[in-house]
Design an enzyme around this catalytic site. Structure first.
Site, PDB file in Angstrom:
ATOM      1  N   LYS A 157       0.805  -1.223   0.000  1.00 12.39           N
ATOM      2  CA  LYS A 157       0.000   0.000   0.000  1.00 12.39           C
ATOM      3  C   LYS A 157       0.842   1.279   0.000  1.00 12.39           C
ATOM      4  O   LYS A 157       0.413   2.308  -0.505  1.00 12.39           O
ATOM      5  CB  LYS A 157      -0.951  -0.001   1.193  1.00 12.39           C
ATOM      6  N   SER A 162       1.556  -9.945  -0.666  1.00 12.28           N
ATOM      7  CA  SER A 162       1.231  -8.513  -0.606  1.00 12.28           C
ATOM      8  C   SER A 162       1.577  -7.844   0.722  1.00 12.28           C
ATOM      9  O   SER A 162       1.791  -6.635   0.762  1.00 12.28           O
ATOM     10  CB  SER A 162      -0.248  -8.304  -0.932  1.00 12.28           C
ATOM     11  N   GLU A 206      -9.702   7.072   3.824  1.00 15.08           N
ATOM     12  CA  GLU A 206     -10.524   6.176   4.624  1.00 15.08           C
ATOM     13  C   GLU A 206      -9.688   4.938   4.905  1.00 15.08           C
ATOM     14  O   GLU A 206      -8.744   4.635   4.179  1.00 15.08           O
ATOM     15  CB  GLU A 206     -11.773   5.772   3.850  1.00 15.08           C
TER      16      GLU A 206
END
Ligand SMILES: *Cc1c(COP(=O)(O)O)cnc(C)c1O
Length: 406
Positions: free
Chosen positions: A95, A386, A117
């Site tokens: 991310k 990930s 968010e």
């Protein structure tokens, strides 16, 4: 549709075939147009990418390694399993690639504050990190229920200097937090940038997030050529909104490589306790959620359904529009893995390779283990790992205790 055409999408209106677009209230049309314009300019500016790549190298720690999982491969008794190690990126997941890219863009646009968010808190932590690094203000919206479940990430974000605003509307989870973040943005757009966390939402987000995550596949492609002497036969990644998966897949779209996207099968498909938009034709139908036309889990009346997954990052009712197209044209095969199977893969990787994977990534691993057993020893499977699993220790410990008790 030709593969080559797919690689060039979205079109000028932000569509991937019939999916994508910009379905937002009037107040957000101009901000999204300005964002698109700024991004298109930045995209052509070598200095922008130089700064971005510099941060990825010196701050995030890229390139992340590719690791051959020898003991896991032995245990599965078939194809070779290789791992792209996004778990080793700063803050522990992919991310940060997107958060830093968009934060740099925001700064270039003269914005002084980031809004985001977060569901499990992983995206919130990545954004708070980017804000601290670049000296930007930061407000994170998070459902009250999620704040209770993800205490450590709330503490992390606050220590990084972000303001975490509780959202007590609706189910007090991710989709309510997105609504609040968009509302904030509509009022503060002059100085604020809304930093969306996956390859989702209205144009230009699906394109922009993909471009910032594309580094995963670019690196992996070169690393496999250098380390294995050839391209992998199969790529596997988990699909929440779809950013880590499209990040891995995109650089390989024109190669003769099989691609598998893994959704959260949860507890069961028939009973609807899952987040598998492609696996459940009854509930996963084309609709609009949070500004984008795509596959959405909904009831017969079009009400958005509550989803279930053991991994918070996969627990979302819609999927990115580019995946919707890749699904329809058959370029990527989408499958699902249950909570139980993901837990099994988590344990296997911990014990056989010394790596605690994120529960999201464990879904991709479970599919790799299943597929490896069916394929010959010369077959190469590359899994996108990930993220790391530290955030999931409580969930995993509790689930394993329940399994033993049952
Ligand atoms: C958020 C998250 C995901 C799911 O998001 P995508 O946009 O589908 O990649 C997967 N893995 C990890 C570790 C995450 O934090």
């Amino acid at each position: 549709m030709l593969k080559l055409e797919i690689e060039r999408l979205p079109d000028a209106r932000g569509y991937f075939g019939p999916y994508g677009g910009r379905f937002v209230p009037e107040t957000l049309i101009t901000p999204l147009q300005e964002l698109e314009e700024a991004y298109c300019q930045a995209k052509e500016d070598a200095a922008f990418w130089e700064e971005y790549r510099g941060l990825l190298r010196d701050y995030v720690g890229r390139p992340t390694p590719v690791t051959f999982a020898a003991r896991l491969t032995d245990a599965c008794g078939g194809a070779q399993i290789w791992l792209k190690r996004e778990d080793l990126a700063h803050t522990g997941a992919h991310k940060i690639n997107n958060a830093l890219g968009q934060a740099l863009l925001a700064k270039r646009m003269g914005k002084t504050r980031l809004i985001a968010e977060t569901g499990a808190g992983q995206h919130g932590v990545a954004v708070a990190t980017a804000a601290a690094l670049l000296g930007l203000g930061c407000t994170i919206y998070m459902g009250c229920e999620d704040m209770r479940r993800q205490g450590p990430n709330v503490l992390r974000m606050r220590l990084l200097g972000a303001e975490v605003r509780p959202v007590d509307a609706g189910s007090q989870t991710l989709k309510d937090a997105i609504n609040e973040a968009l509302r904030d943005w509509a009022f503060t757009v002059r100085h604020s940038h809304y930093l969306l966390g996956s390859a989702l939402g209205p144009h230009p987000y699906p394109m922009m997030v993909r471009d910032f995550q594309r580094v995963i596949g670019e690196e992996a492609r070169a690393q496999m050529l250098a380390q294995a002497g050839r391209l992998p036969d199969t790529l596997i990644a988990c699909v929440g909104g779809g950013s880590n998966a499209i990040g891995l897949f995109h650089a390989f779209l024109e190669d003769p490589v099989e691609m598998v996207g893994v959704e959260a099968g949860g507890m069961d498909i028939a009973g609807g306790r899952h987040a598998a938009r492609f696996a459940d034709p009854l509930r996963g139908r084309v609709g609009i959620l949070h500004g984008v036309k795509t596959y959405v889990l909904q009831d017969a009346q079009g009400q958005i359904l509550n989803t279930h997954s053991i991994s918070a990052g996969l627990d979302y009712p819609a999927v990115g529009p580019e995946h919707a197209l890749l699904h329809d044209v058959g370029r990527v095969r989408y499958t699902h893995v249950s909570d139980r199977e993901a837990l099994g893969a988590f344990r296997a990787l911990a014990r056989l390779e010394g790596i605690l994977p994120a529960l999201e990534s464990a879904h991709a691993l479970a599919e790799a283990m299943r597929l490896a057993a069916e394929r010959p020893a010369e077959h190469i499977i590359l899994v996108n790992l990930s993220g790391r699993g530290d955030k999931d220790l409580d969930t995993v410990t509790q689930a394993l205790q329940e399994e033993r008790g049952a």
